[in-house]
Design a protein around this motif. Structure first.
Motif, mmCIF file in Angstrom:
data_model
loop_
_atom_site.group_PDB
_atom_site.id
_atom_site.type_symbol
_atom_site.label_atom_id
_atom_site.label_comp_id
_atom_site.label_asym_id
_atom_site.label_seq_id
_atom_site.Cartn_x
_atom_site.Cartn_y
_atom_site.Cartn_z
ATOM 1 N N UNK A 271 41.159 -44.311 -67.122
ATOM 2 C CA UNK A 271 41.989 -45.099 -66.205
ATOM 3 C C UNK A 271 43.114 -44.227 -65.653
ATOM 4 N N UNK A 272 43.255 -44.217 -64.312
ATOM 5 C CA UNK A 272 44.284 -43.394 -63.674
ATOM 6 C C UNK A 272 45.303 -44.230 -62.912
ATOM 7 N N UNK A 273 45.016 -45.518 -62.680
ATOM 8 C CA UNK A 273 45.950 -46.353 -61.919
ATOM 9 C C UNK A 273 45.678 -47.817 -62.206
ATOM 10 N N UNK A 274 46.637 -48.641 -61.879
ATOM 11 C CA UNK A 274 46.456 -50.097 -61.951
ATOM 12 C C UNK A 274 46.813 -50.675 -60.597
ATOM 13 N N UNK A 275 45.942 -51.545 -60.078
ATOM 14 C CA UNK A 275 46.130 -52.131 -58.753
ATOM 15 C C UNK A 275 46.182 -53.641 -58.881
ATOM 16 N N UNK A 276 47.302 -54.226 -58.467
ATOM 17 C CA UNK A 276 47.449 -55.684 -58.540
ATOM 18 C C UNK A 276 46.781 -56.377 -57.355
ATOM 19 N N UNK A 277 46.967 -55.814 -56.160
ATOM 20 C CA UNK A 277 46.345 -56.392 -54.973
ATOM 21 C C UNK A 277 45.105 -55.581 -54.637
ATOM 22 N N UNK A 278 43.906 -56.146 -54.782
ATOM 23 C CA UNK A 278 42.672 -55.372 -54.601
ATOM 24 C C UNK A 278 42.618 -54.615 -53.283
ATOM 25 N N UNK A 279 42.124 -53.389 -53.356
ATOM 26 C CA UNK A 279 41.919 -52.557 -52.167
ATOM 27 C C UNK A 279 40.463 -52.728 -51.740
ATOM 28 N N UNK A 280 40.241 -53.346 -50.595
ATOM 29 C CA UNK A 280 38.907 -53.732 -50.147
ATOM 30 C C UNK A 280 38.164 -52.518 -49.601
ATOM 31 N N UNK A 327 41.967 -48.981 -62.601
ATOM 32 C CA UNK A 327 41.113 -48.169 -61.740
ATOM 33 C C UNK A 327 40.886 -46.826 -62.426
ATOM 34 N N UNK A 328 39.610 -46.471 -62.576
ATOM 35 C CA UNK A 328 39.252 -45.238 -63.279
ATOM 36 C C UNK A 328 39.144 -44.065 -62.309
ATOM 37 N N UNK A 329 39.082 -42.873 -62.887
ATOM 38 C CA UNK A 329 38.850 -41.674 -62.073
ATOM 39 C C UNK A 329 37.542 -41.804 -61.311
ATOM 40 N N UNK A 330 36.503 -42.322 -61.967
ATOM 41 C CA UNK A 330 35.219 -42.506 -61.303
ATOM 42 C C UNK A 330 35.305 -43.478 -60.140
ATOM 43 N N UNK A 331 36.096 -44.543 -60.286
ATOM 44 C CA UNK A 331 36.278 -45.502 -59.200
ATOM 45 C C UNK A 331 36.883 -44.824 -57.973
ATOM 46 N N UNK A 332 37.860 -43.960 -58.209
ATOM 47 C CA UNK A 332 38.536 -43.295 -57.086
ATOM 48 C C UNK A 332 37.614 -42.283 -56.424
ATOM 49 N N UNK A 439 46.141 -41.254 -56.543
ATOM 50 C CA UNK A 439 46.042 -42.577 -57.168
ATOM 51 C C UNK A 439 46.932 -42.645 -58.405
ATOM 52 N N UNK A 440 46.906 -41.584 -59.213
ATOM 53 C CA UNK A 440 47.729 -41.545 -60.418
ATOM 54 C C UNK A 440 49.220 -41.558 -60.098
ATOM 55 N N UNK A 441 49.580 -41.122 -58.894
ATOM 56 C CA UNK A 441 50.983 -41.109 -58.461
ATOM 57 C C UNK A 441 51.378 -42.367 -57.697
ATOM 58 N N UNK A 442 50.550 -43.405 -57.773
ATOM 59 C CA UNK A 442 50.890 -44.678 -57.148
ATOM 60 C C UNK A 442 50.377 -44.858 -55.739
ATOM 61 N N UNK A 443 49.536 -43.947 -55.258
ATOM 62 C CA UNK A 443 49.089 -43.990 -53.875
ATOM 63 C C UNK A 443 48.299 -45.218 -53.487
ATOM 64 N N UNK A 444 47.653 -45.888 -54.452
ATOM 65 C CA UNK A 444 46.856 -47.072 -54.126
ATOM 66 C C UNK A 444 47.712 -48.294 -53.820
ATOM 67 N N UNK A 445 49.016 -48.137 -53.955
ATOM 68 C CA UNK A 445 49.918 -49.235 -53.601
ATOM 69 C C UNK A 445 50.198 -49.319 -52.108
ATOM 70 N N UNK A 446 49.551 -48.502 -51.318
ATOM 71 C CA UNK A 446 49.786 -48.454 -49.874
ATOM 72 C C UNK A 446 49.378 -49.756 -49.203
#
Length: 457
Positions: A271-280, A327-332, A439-446
């Motif tokens: 796991x490298x990140x956690x996403x509350x609002x799904x990224x479609x 969210x895992x490394x494989x997911x990204x 992603x690990x630095x919070x990038x999926x929060x965009x």
């Protein structure tokens, strides 16, 4: 009249090898349907393209239950032993020599009549044939295979190969087979040209591939079916067909164990990140305008290089389930599972404008494929041109030089012609590693930031 032949076809399995349960259920389903009246055929891009394949190819020394790279598909092929396979473009991603190794290793009959080297038919020395024949319980069957003319242009490591007209090749092969067999079957990794292949060939059935859109229809008397990369199709020479998307068969335990061990060995579930609002990640979201996922990728490229602009052409983004929760490394990596280097170029404002326009809707392609970071664009769908481009808030200057971060694929192919190898300043390692780091630095929060505006759509 002879009893109909049943053909089970599939194509573009690509990333299924990253999903142990899915590939194990598919294997179980296919094994249950094999009999003397059935032919199992693949229409290309069925060797492993996905996270495990890419990571293992670029991470030597990891102990796996199979060879790395595209050969990760080998356990599946050994389990189900398909009768026929043809080449898709991704089967040659690692070059002709690697593809020949797959031909020798995989227990299937490879056929492709329009892929050539300077010395003749590609892979003939390894066992590739322009056609194949089989004895079945309902009669003698001939199969021909053809691949897309795009292959050398979109597969840099196979640019030395030559592809002749698949329609002509199919017509010739089918006519030859018709003299010797009871049924003629085609496997065509030609996408938009699949209907023309079916119409030209004196065939009973053609299984298509390359284009990730399902289809089924009659073309000048020949049934064409294509799964679009999802599930399998079961069709008969009598004109019946059924698509199987959701395969509920119990998974093959051996395949499930093998591909689970592959994921574990490559640490893809870390796991490298956690996403509350799904990224479609569905196709409509990725190809109609700005989206969170394309912003994330472009941001990752710019953050890793400090370039003026990060650019992503969404044709190299893969659809799939939303990124949500842990969210895992494989997911990204699955977002763009390609082993290209991240590249920085220095280009003029004129060249940058032309490069960006390539990924915008045109008469022959109404999909929006552009994503940017550090920039914003306003596009007029009516005129098919930019109303405005801003870089870091300032208008694009045709004479200025800008640094652009983009994955290497778009530099070594003609996809974005004004981004050339001569403009490269530096390389920054594998592009997917930067996606994981961002992603690990919070990038999926965009979110959505009006980087792409289409006021007249």
């Amino acid at each position: 009249m002879a009893d109909p032949l049943t053909v089970i076809g599939y194509s573009d399995l690509e990333g299924i090898y990253d999903e142990p349960d899915s590939i194990a259920r598919l294997g179980s389903f296919l094994l249950a349907r094999r009999d003397d009246d059935t032919l199992l055929v693949g229409a290309g891009d069925n060797t492993a393209l996905g996270v495990a394949s890419t990571v293992s190819h670029n991470k030597p020394g990891v102990e796996l239950p199979t060879r790395p790279g595209r050969a990760i598909a080998a356990p599946f092929y050994r389990a189900v032993e398909p009768d026929v396979e043809t080449f898709g473009n991704h089967d040659l991603d690692h070059g002709p020599a690697d593809a020949r190794d797959l031909v020798r290793e995989f227990p299937t009959g490879w056929t492709c009549g329009n892929l050539h080297t300077d010395d003749g038919l590609f892979g003939a020395d390894a066992g590739v044939r322009p056609t194949r024949t089989f004895e079945t319980g309902v009669g003698r069957v001939g199969v021909f295979g053809v691949t897309t003319t795009q292959l050398p242009a979109i597969t840099p490591n196979a640019s030395s190969l030559r592809v002749t007209n698949p329609v002509d090749a199919a017509r010739t092969a089918a006519a030859d087979l018709r003299e010797r067999v009871d049924y003629v079957i085609g496997v065509s990794h030609c996408g938009r040209d699949d209907p023309a292949v079916a119409a030209a060939a004196d065939a009973d059935l053609v299984v298509g591939g390359h284009l990730h859109e399902r289809c089924a229809g009659i073309h000048d008397g020949t049934l064409l079916v294509r799964t679009g990369g999802s599930g399998v199709v079961e069709a008969t020479t009598g004109g019946k067909y059924a698509f199987h998307d959701s395969i509920r068969t119990a998974p093959d335990r051996s395949l499930l164990d093998t591909y689970t061990r592959v994921r574990e060995a490559l640490e893809l579930d870390t796991v490298v990140a956690h996403v509350d609002e799904p990224v479609v990640r569905d196709r409509e979201t990725l190809t109609t305008g700005e989206s969170r996922l394309v912003n994330f990728v472009a941001d990752a490229y710019r953050a890793a290089t400090d370039a003026d602009v990060g650019v992503m052409h969404a044709s190299s983004l893969r659809t799939g389930p939303p990124l949500a929760g842990d969210v895992s490394a494989g997911d990204v990596i699955a977002v763009s599972p390609f082993g290209n280097r991240l590249t920085t170029l220095s280009v003029s404002g004129t060249a940058l404008r032309k490069a960006l326009a390539v990924a915008c809707p045109a008469a022959e392609n109404d999909r929006w494929l552009l994503s940017v970071s550090g920039a914003s664009v306003v596009w007029d769908d009516t005129t098919g041109a930019f109303e405005r481009i801003r870089i870091d808030g300032d208008p694009l200057d045709a004479e200025d030089e800008y640094t652009v971060a983009v994955q290497e694929y778009f530099v070594v192919t003609e996809t974005m012609p004004t981004l050339t190898e001569g403009a490269v300043q530096s390389y920054h390692g594998l592009q997917y590693d930067h996606l994981v780091a961002h992603a690990a630095n919070g990038g999926l929060g965009i979110g959505i930031e009006d980087r792409i505006v289409r006021p007249k759509q």
